[in-house]
Design an enzyme around this catalytic site. Structure first.
Site, mmCIF file in Angstrom:
data_model
loop_
_atom_site.group_PDB
_atom_site.id
_atom_site.type_symbol
_atom_site.label_atom_id
_atom_site.label_comp_id
_atom_site.label_asym_id
_atom_site.label_seq_id
_atom_site.Cartn_x
_atom_site.Cartn_y
_atom_site.Cartn_z
ATOM 1 N N HIS A 98 42.826 3.805 22.167
ATOM 2 C CA HIS A 98 43.107 5.022 22.948
ATOM 3 C C HIS A 98 42.260 5.083 24.206
ATOM 4 O O HIS A 98 42.760 5.446 25.279
ATOM 5 C CB HIS A 98 42.865 6.269 22.099
ATOM 6 C CG HIS A 98 43.729 6.356 20.888
ATOM 7 N ND1 HIS A 98 43.544 7.304 19.898
ATOM 8 C CD2 HIS A 98 44.794 5.613 20.484
ATOM 9 C CE1 HIS A 98 44.453 7.153 18.954
ATOM 10 N NE2 HIS A 98 45.218 6.124 19.285
ATOM 11 N N HIS A 257 53.154 8.274 21.260
ATOM 12 C CA HIS A 257 51.845 7.769 20.845
ATOM 13 C C HIS A 257 51.877 6.257 20.623
ATOM 14 O O HIS A 257 50.895 5.558 20.902
ATOM 15 C CB HIS A 257 51.347 8.457 19.578
ATOM 16 C CG HIS A 257 49.963 8.018 19.221
ATOM 17 N ND1 HIS A 257 48.844 8.535 19.838
ATOM 18 C CD2 HIS A 257 49.526 7.059 18.369
ATOM 19 C CE1 HIS A 257 47.767 7.928 19.369
ATOM 20 N NE2 HIS A 257 48.154 7.032 18.485
ATOM 21 N N ASP A 261 49.342 3.351 22.112
ATOM 22 C CA ASP A 261 48.746 2.224 21.402
ATOM 23 C C ASP A 261 49.101 0.892 22.068
ATOM 24 O O ASP A 261 48.248 0.011 22.215
ATOM 25 C CB ASP A 261 49.231 2.198 19.948
ATOM 26 C CG ASP A 261 48.548 3.244 19.078
ATOM 27 O OD1 ASP A 261 47.509 3.792 19.490
ATOM 28 O OD2 ASP A 261 49.074 3.519 17.979
ATOM 29 N N HIS A 284 49.960 -2.977 15.800
ATOM 30 C CA HIS A 284 48.911 -3.514 16.673
ATOM 31 C C HIS A 284 48.943 -5.035 16.667
ATOM 32 O O HIS A 284 48.787 -5.685 17.709
ATOM 33 C CB HIS A 284 47.539 -3.026 16.220
ATOM 34 C CG HIS A 284 47.265 -1.589 16.556
ATOM 35 N ND1 HIS A 284 47.120 -1.151 17.854
ATOM 36 C CD2 HIS A 284 47.128 -0.497 15.766
ATOM 37 C CE1 HIS A 284 46.886 0.156 17.844
ATOM 38 N NE2 HIS A 284 46.895 0.577 16.600
#
Length: 305
Positions: A98, A257, A261, A284
């Site tokens: 973030h 969001h 990421d 991720h």
């Protein structure tokens, strides 16, 4: 020659650049924030310090002997479950995505991130607090061209895992599109968002989007030593019946969001590529696999006359 974006100018109707930056920027002063880490549950304090041209974004573990420094670069990355971690030698800092998304999203090329623990605080679960803190001190244009201008993707590139993927396509601008699908959670369901990156659009459209989780997974994840610092104050929580802690900041806040990421993970390239990057149900780990593939493609293209 340098010029400063002051706090007063940052309160205008267009506080951030309306185009991707063409030169290097750093902070005009020190930024300080403290809070709880999402996974460790431990409190840490972060100081963002101005840095000279060409340093890049670096993290310093000020609590460890010798204050080891880690480059926010793919060479130091360790993708962990539900977050991204930087590791170099004995030093590690997790949940960096973030803050790094904020820095690259606002066009901050050079900064020293001093942290007194092993995890960046989650704050409210979004990047909004970081944006506000940086706005309070302003940015300085350093009068130097970007150290490594963003790579222009010339041919399609993709990585996939089952039906999840991240793909890049040639484009005239830097655009991101993301899709998620949670058929068992009707409050989320299938969501998409597409966004053209500029510092101004990042601050308005992506930074406020908070992390989200699922009520049915909370006990299991905590038994695995994860989300020990998660709460209804720093994460949206969804159950099969709906959102436990509304209201949402956007109708499609979860997928926005995911774009936050993705941006944080791609920041480890140094500069964002000129491409249309499309992701679907990615993690991720898949974000970082794509970043590695993009760096390999860039290296290959540089070797071709």
């Amino acid at each position: 020659m340098t010029s400063t974006l002051t706090p007063n100018s940052l309160q205008s109707s267009q506080p951030w650049l309306s185009q991707p930056p063409a030169q290097q920027y750093t902070l005009a002063g020190t930024v300080e924030r403290s809070g709880i880490g999402l996974h460790s549950g431990q409190s840490t304090q972060v100081y963002l310090q101005p840095a000279p041209p060409d340093q890049g974004r670096r993290v310093v573990r000020v609590d460890l002997p010798g204050a080891p420094s880690l480059a926010a670069d793919l060479e130091c990355v360790n993708p962990t479950l539900l977050s991204t971690e930087l590791v170099q030698g004995e030093a590690a800092v997790r949940t960096v995505e973030h803050l790094l998304a904020t820095l690259v999203g606002l066009g901050v090329a050079n900064v020293t991130i001093e942290v007194d623990g092993g995890e960046i605080p989650l704050l409210d679960g979004s990047a909004q607090d970081w944006v506000m803190a940086i706005a309070a001190v302003g940015l300085v244009a350093q009068g130097e061209p970007l150290r490594d201008p963003g790579y222009t993707l010339l041919e399609p590139l993709w990585v996939r895992d089952g039906d999840a993927f991240v793909a890049g396509f040639p484009a005239a601008e830097t655009r991101f599109s993301y899709g998620i699908d949670f058929p068992d959670l009707p409050a989320i369901g299938n969501q998409w968002h597409s966004w053209v990156w500029t510092p101004a659009t990042f601050s308005q459209d992506i930074a406020p989007a908070r992390t989200f989780g699922f009520a049915e997974q909370v006990d299991y994840l905590r038994s695995q030593g994860l989300i020990l610092g998660g709460s209804l104050d720093n994460a949206l929580v969804c159950s099969r019946e709906g959102w436990i802690n509304p209201p949402l900041r956007f109708d499609n806040e979860p997928v926005r969001h995911k774009l936050l990421d993705l941006l944080g993970d791609l920041s480890l390239l140094g500069t964002l590529p000129q491409a249309h990057i499309l992701a679907y149900k990615a993690s991720h780990r898949l974000h970082l696999q794509f970043a590695q593939a993009l760096r390999q493609r860039q290296t290959h293209d540089r070797l071709i006359p």
